[in-house]
Design a protein around this motif. Structure first.
Motif, PDB file in Angstrom:
ATOM      1  N   TYR A  81     -14.613   1.558  10.949  1.00  0.00           N
ATOM      2  CA  TYR A  81     -15.931   0.959  10.778  1.00  0.00           C
ATOM      3  C   TYR A  81     -15.999   0.021   9.583  1.00  0.00           C
ATOM      4  O   TYR A  81     -17.037  -0.543   9.298  1.00  0.00           O
ATOM      5  CB  TYR A  81     -17.002   2.052  10.635  1.00  0.00           C
ATOM      6  N   GLY A  82     -14.916  -0.154   8.902  1.00  0.00           N
ATOM      7  CA  GLY A  82     -14.900  -1.032   7.734  1.00  0.00           C
ATOM      8  C   GLY A  82     -14.504  -2.449   8.107  1.00  0.00           C
ATOM      9  O   GLY A  82     -14.169  -2.761   9.242  1.00  0.00           O
ATOM     10  N   THR A  83     -14.521  -3.279   7.114  1.00  0.00           N
ATOM     11  CA  THR A  83     -14.143  -4.671   7.322  1.00  0.00           C
ATOM     12  C   THR A  83     -12.625  -4.819   7.228  1.00  0.00           C
ATOM     13  O   THR A  83     -11.967  -4.041   6.547  1.00  0.00           O
ATOM     14  CB  THR A  83     -14.826  -5.587   6.284  1.00  0.00           C
ATOM     15  N   ASN A  84     -12.101  -5.803   7.914  1.00  0.00           N
ATOM     16  CA  ASN A  84     -10.678  -6.058   7.789  1.00  0.00           C
ATOM     17  C   ASN A  84     -10.422  -7.247   6.861  1.00  0.00           C
ATOM     18  O   ASN A  84      -9.335  -7.773   6.801  1.00  0.00           O
ATOM     19  CB  ASN A  84     -10.015  -6.280   9.149  1.00  0.00           C
ATOM     20  N   ALA A  85     -11.462  -7.655   6.142  1.00  0.00           N
ATOM     21  CA  ALA A  85     -11.339  -8.729   5.160  1.00  0.00           C
ATOM     22  C   ALA A  85     -11.122  -8.129   3.776  1.00  0.00           C
ATOM     23  O   ALA A  85     -11.558  -7.017   3.492  1.00  0.00           O
ATOM     24  CB  ALA A  85     -12.588  -9.592   5.164  1.00  0.00           C
ATOM     25  N   ILE A  86     -10.439  -8.889   2.940  1.00  0.00           N
ATOM     26  CA  ILE A  86     -10.206  -8.449   1.564  1.00  0.00           C
ATOM     27  C   ILE A  86     -10.671  -9.548   0.613  1.00  0.00           C
ATOM     28  O   ILE A  86     -10.746 -10.715   0.997  1.00  0.00           O
ATOM     29  CB  ILE A  86      -8.717  -8.112   1.314  1.00  0.00           C
ATOM     30  N   PRO A  87     -10.996  -9.195  -0.632  1.00  0.00           N
ATOM     31  CA  PRO A  87     -11.430 -10.217  -1.581  1.00  0.00           C
ATOM     32  C   PRO A  87     -10.258 -11.088  -2.031  1.00  0.00           C
ATOM     33  O   PRO A  87      -9.139 -10.616  -2.205  1.00  0.00           O
ATOM     34  CB  PRO A  87     -12.005  -9.415  -2.747  1.00  0.00           C
ATOM     35  N   GLY A  88     -10.548 -12.368  -2.182  1.00  0.00           N
ATOM     36  CA  GLY A  88      -9.526 -13.309  -2.624  1.00  0.00           C
ATOM     37  C   GLY A  88     -10.126 -14.413  -3.469  1.00  0.00           C
ATOM     38  O   GLY A  88     -11.347 -14.543  -3.575  1.00  0.00           O
ATOM     39  N   ILE A  89      -9.257 -15.228  -4.038  1.00  0.00           N
ATOM     40  CA  ILE A  89      -9.682 -16.356  -4.860  1.00  0.00           C
ATOM     41  C   ILE A  89      -9.291 -17.643  -4.139  1.00  0.00           C
ATOM     42  O   ILE A  89      -8.131 -17.832  -3.768  1.00  0.00           O
ATOM     43  CB  ILE A  89      -9.050 -16.288  -6.259  1.00  0.00           C
ATOM     44  N   PHE A  90     -10.281 -18.495  -3.938  1.00  0.00           N
ATOM     45  CA  PHE A  90     -10.070 -19.750  -3.220  1.00  0.00           C
ATOM     46  C   PHE A  90      -9.369 -20.761  -4.121  1.00  0.00           C
ATOM     47  O   PHE A  90      -9.815 -21.044  -5.228  1.00  0.00           O
ATOM     48  CB  PHE A  90     -11.413 -20.318  -2.753  1.00  0.00           C
ATOM     49  N   LEU A  91      -8.239 -21.317  -3.621  1.00  0.00           N
ATOM     50  CA  LEU A  91      -7.467 -22.284  -4.403  1.00  0.00           C
ATOM     51  C   LEU A  91      -7.348 -23.647  -3.730  1.00  0.00           C
ATOM     52  O   LEU A  91      -6.759 -24.561  -4.304  1.00  0.00           O
ATOM     53  CB  LEU A  91      -6.064 -21.741  -4.695  1.00  0.00           C
ATOM     54  N   GLY A  92      -7.869 -23.797  -2.512  1.00  0.00           N
ATOM     55  CA  GLY A  92      -7.821 -25.117  -1.904  1.00  0.00           C
ATOM     56  C   GLY A  92      -7.753 -25.097  -0.393  1.00  0.00           C
ATOM     57  O   GLY A  92      -7.965 -24.073   0.248  1.00  0.00           O
ATOM     58  N   TYR A  93      -7.426 -26.260   0.143  1.00  0.00           N
ATOM     59  CA  TYR A  93      -7.385 -26.492   1.574  1.00  0.00           C
ATOM     60  C   TYR A  93      -5.951 -26.794   1.995  1.00  0.00           C
ATOM     61  O   TYR A  93      -5.226 -27.490   1.293  1.00  0.00           O
ATOM     62  CB  TYR A  93      -8.270 -27.676   1.947  1.00  0.00           C
ATOM     63  N   VAL A  94      -5.560 -26.311   3.146  1.00  0.00           N
ATOM     64  CA  VAL A  94      -4.223 -26.603   3.677  1.00  0.00           C
ATOM     65  C   VAL A  94      -4.366 -27.829   4.569  1.00  0.00           C
ATOM     66  O   VAL A  94      -5.211 -27.852   5.472  1.00  0.00           O
ATOM     67  CB  VAL A  94      -3.668 -25.403   4.477  1.00  0.00           C
ATOM     68  N   THR A  95      -3.543 -28.844   4.316  1.00  0.00           N
ATOM     69  CA  THR A  95      -3.636 -30.079   5.086  1.00  0.00           C
ATOM     70  C   THR A  95      -2.299 -30.427   5.725  1.00  0.00           C
ATOM     71  O   THR A  95      -1.237 -29.999   5.279  1.00  0.00           O
ATOM     72  CB  THR A  95      -4.063 -31.265   4.200  1.00  0.00           C
TER      73      THR A  95
END
Length: 146
Positions: free
Chosen positions: A106-120
């Motif tokens: 019943y929990g989330t499958n997401a974890i906390p993270g730090i955003f560092l940019g976009y993949v292009t």
């Protein structure tokens, strides 16, 4: 050089190692450095993280518009469809490669993270992915890995 002369093109030159002879590019370099420095400062990250801040700043600049047509839209003939996320923001994300790990029923499958940019892709077209590192084990003192 002979082709330039044959086509009657104006070929302005700049003197190597003399920044004052190429003010346009020097101003752009200064703009990127100031932008990356600002992103690092606002995110609370030290200078070793500049290799993430510079491309993130450039991409954010390219998807921004002041007159309705961003550089991204002019080049790729489409508007940017992703989220505009501040560099260093705390985000929840689903990491790749979590197969075999227990996911709470019943929990989330997401974890906390730090955003560092976009993949292009080469040429600057957004791939649809974001560059995020997990908060767990993250240290501003650790040398960033690419």
């Amino acid at each position: 050089m002979s082709a330039v002369r044959a086509l009657h093109w104006n070929n302005p030159t700049s003197t190597p190692h003399r920044p004052e002879t190429n003010g346009i590019i020097e101003r752009r370099v200064k703009q990127v450095l100031e932008g990356a420095r600002t992103l690092l400062d606002l995110a609370g990250l030290p200078p070793p993280w500049w290799s993430y801040a510079v491309p993130c700043y450039c991409f954010l600049h390219n998807i921004s518009s002041t007159d309705g047509a961003s550089p991204y839209r002019l080049r790729h003939k489409q508007r940017f469809r992703g989220k505009r996320i501040p560099f260093g923001a705390l985000v929840d994300f689903k990491p790749r490669g979590r197969r075999g790990q227990a996911i709470p029923k019943y929990g989330t499958n997401a974890i906390p993270g730090i955003f560092l940019g976009y993949v292009t892709h080469p040429g600057g077209l957004w791939s649809g992915d974001y560059l995020v590192v997990p908060v767990e084990g993250f240290s501003t003192h650790a040398r960033p890995s690419h």
